[in-house]
Design an enzyme around this catalytic site. Structure first.
Site, PDB file in Angstrom:
ATOM      1  N   HIS A   1       0.835  -1.209   0.000  1.00 21.83           N
ATOM      2  CA  HIS A   1       0.000   0.000   0.000  1.00 21.83           C
ATOM      3  C   HIS A   1       0.871   1.261   0.000  1.00 21.83           C
ATOM      4  CE1 HIS A   1      -3.703   2.274   1.088  1.00 21.83           C
ATOM      5  NE2 HIS A   1      -2.825   3.087   1.636  1.00 21.83           N
ATOM      6  N   GLU A   2       1.815   1.320   0.934  1.00 26.19           N
ATOM      7  CA  GLU A   2       2.659   2.512   1.037  1.00 26.19           C
ATOM      8  C   GLU A   2       3.621   2.615  -0.139  1.00 26.19           C
ATOM      9  OE1 GLU A   2       1.871   4.723   3.037  1.00 26.19           O
ATOM     10  OE2 GLU A   2       0.527   3.536   4.304  1.00 26.19           O
TER      11      GLU A   2
ATOM     12  N   HIS B   1       1.957   4.639  -2.834  1.00 29.58           N
ATOM     13  CA  HIS B   1       2.083   6.080  -2.593  1.00 29.58           C
ATOM     14  C   HIS B   1       3.487   6.565  -2.944  1.00 29.58           C
ATOM     15  CE1 HIS B   1      -1.810   6.328  -0.778  1.00 29.58           C
ATOM     16  NE2 HIS B   1      -1.496   5.671   0.325  1.00 29.58           N
TER      17      HIS B   1
END
Length: 419
Positions: free
Chosen positions: A18-19, A22
């Site tokens: 997920h990170e 980003h």
């Protein structure tokens, strides 16, 4: 202990992916990413690579990418402040020491008159008490030193807020998108190993100790009839067995080119509409690269639809809040999955990845969906919401989410120990 290790690995993977979404899009957009963190709280590991510090933190309850401009800068250099300066061969300032100056005897000292770390990238002041004002330009990757730790300056064009609306939207959306992509990949691997479900009138593998295996039914048996009722698909077999709990079922099957008749007495189990029959046999599967690829996508879409359906029921009152599971409930469910083998762990990981993506995309403050909502509002009104107001809304949302987490965890504890 095995369950704990699997839980840590699963959530570490989900949060990291997920990170990473980003981080990759932010860097692609030219945003300065100061830190990529897995977990919260005190650091237990840190490694700096390029502009970014990669950290592993003590509490494994999430993660974040700290992008320049999202939060106030760590330091503000004010007029009258004494600093130490270091230069490169071209005379550009590369380091600004803000405190503990006595440790930096080789620095050039200055009493600051003006300092611009974002737009003009320059610093001016007095090197001697009665001397003239001197001006120096800052290198774009200059650092300021606070308590002997270097932090890279963030020129305005390297900050999150300076990027175009589409770039900021994609940076935020990339986290949940990577979780959906991870789910697709895991489901593809799962179907490549397990096989893709088929509607053919065949039996899959049988479960040891259950009626099908005890009676002699085998995987790949072609079911022609049950109690003289024609069977032309796996759903028809499933439905017939389900409708006859505790009854004798006479299977006519074709195996190795020969017709056989095998009698099975179905067990029964609870279902939504009462009791249903079952004999302990899985559905048929087939192996195909294209089918596995398609299965990965369709299974992910299916779980997205199920998540949205559950959320709709929660809003409309058709879903009992006691059915929500928090960290304790997920830990318990993971233990049950681990006991059933690697393939179910794969399935469970993909499901949790979809869950994380869908929840994060909800238009709630403190979640990615809430931040995307503010960007949509900015697009509609032609200007951004004031940062202080947005920060306040996210703070309230975060507090609400923490309260909900406590309530759900208490519900988990009640389910485990008080019922």
């Amino acid at each position: 202990m095995e369950t704990l290790i699997v839980v840590v690995l699963i959530f570490g993977l989900l949060v990291s992916i997920h990170e990473l979404g980003h981080l990759l899009v932010a860097k692609r957009s030219g945003i300065l990413c100061r830190e990529f963190a897995i977990g919260f709280g005190p650091k237990i590991f840190a490694l700096k690579k390029g502009e970014t510090v990669y950290t592993l933190r003590l509490l494994p309850i999430g993660g974040y990418v700290r992008m320049a401009g999202e939060d106030p800068e760590i330091i503000e250099i004010k007029p009258g402040q004494s600093v130490g300066l270091f230069f490169d061969s071209k005379g550009m300032v590369t380091r600004i020491v803000t405190n503990h100056l006595e440790k930096y005897a080789d620095a050039r000292f200055m009493t600051v008159e003006h300092c611009d770390l974002e737009k003009g990238l320059h610093i001016s002041g007095y090197e001697e008490e009665d001397g003239p004002i001197v001006h120096y330009n800052l290198d774009r990757k200059a650092t300021y030193v606070v308590d002997d730790q270097d932090f890279q300056i963030a020129p305005l064009d390297r900050q999150f807020a300076s990027k175009t609306l589409p770039a900021r939207f994609l940076t935020i959306f990339a986290g949940p998108f990577m979780n959906l992509l991870l789910a697709v990949v895991i489901f593809i691997v799962y179907f490549s190993i397990q096989g893709v479900p088929s509607n053919a009138p065949l039996l899959g593998s049988t479960i040891p100790g259950y009626p099908a295996q005890k009676a002699g039914l085998q995987a790949n048996d072609q079911v022609i009839e049950i109690n003289r009722q024609k069977m032309n698909s796996w759903p028809s077999i499933q439905n017939y067995i389900g409708a006859h709990p505790k009854q004798k079922l006479s299977f006519t099957v074709k195996r190795d080119g020969k017709i056989r008749t095998i009698n099975v007495v179905a067990d029964q189990r609870k279902a939504e509409k009462g009791m249903e029959g079952f004999i302990g046999v899985y559905g048929p599967t087939h192996h195909s690269i294209l089918a596995s690829l398609e299965g990965g996508v369709t299974q992910t879409v299916y779980w997205i639809q199920m998540e949205l359906s559950g959320l709709k029921m929660l809003v409309t009152g058709g879903f009992n809040l006691n059915q929500l599971a928090g960290p304790v409930g997920i830990y318990k469910a993971t233990g049950q999955v681990v006991a059933q083998g690697f393939l179910l762990v794969l399935n469970w990981t993909a499901f949790l990845s979809v869950n994380l993506a869908v929840i994060n995309l909800l238009p709630l403050p403190a979640l990615d969906g809430g931040r995307l909502l503010f960007l949509i509002v900015e697009a509609l009104r032609g200007k951004p919401v004031e940062p202080q107001k947005e920060a306040f809304v996210h703070f309230i949302g975060f507090a609400f989410l923490m309260l909900l987490m406590i309530l759900v965890t208490w519900n988990d504890i009640q389910n485990l120990f008080l019922r």
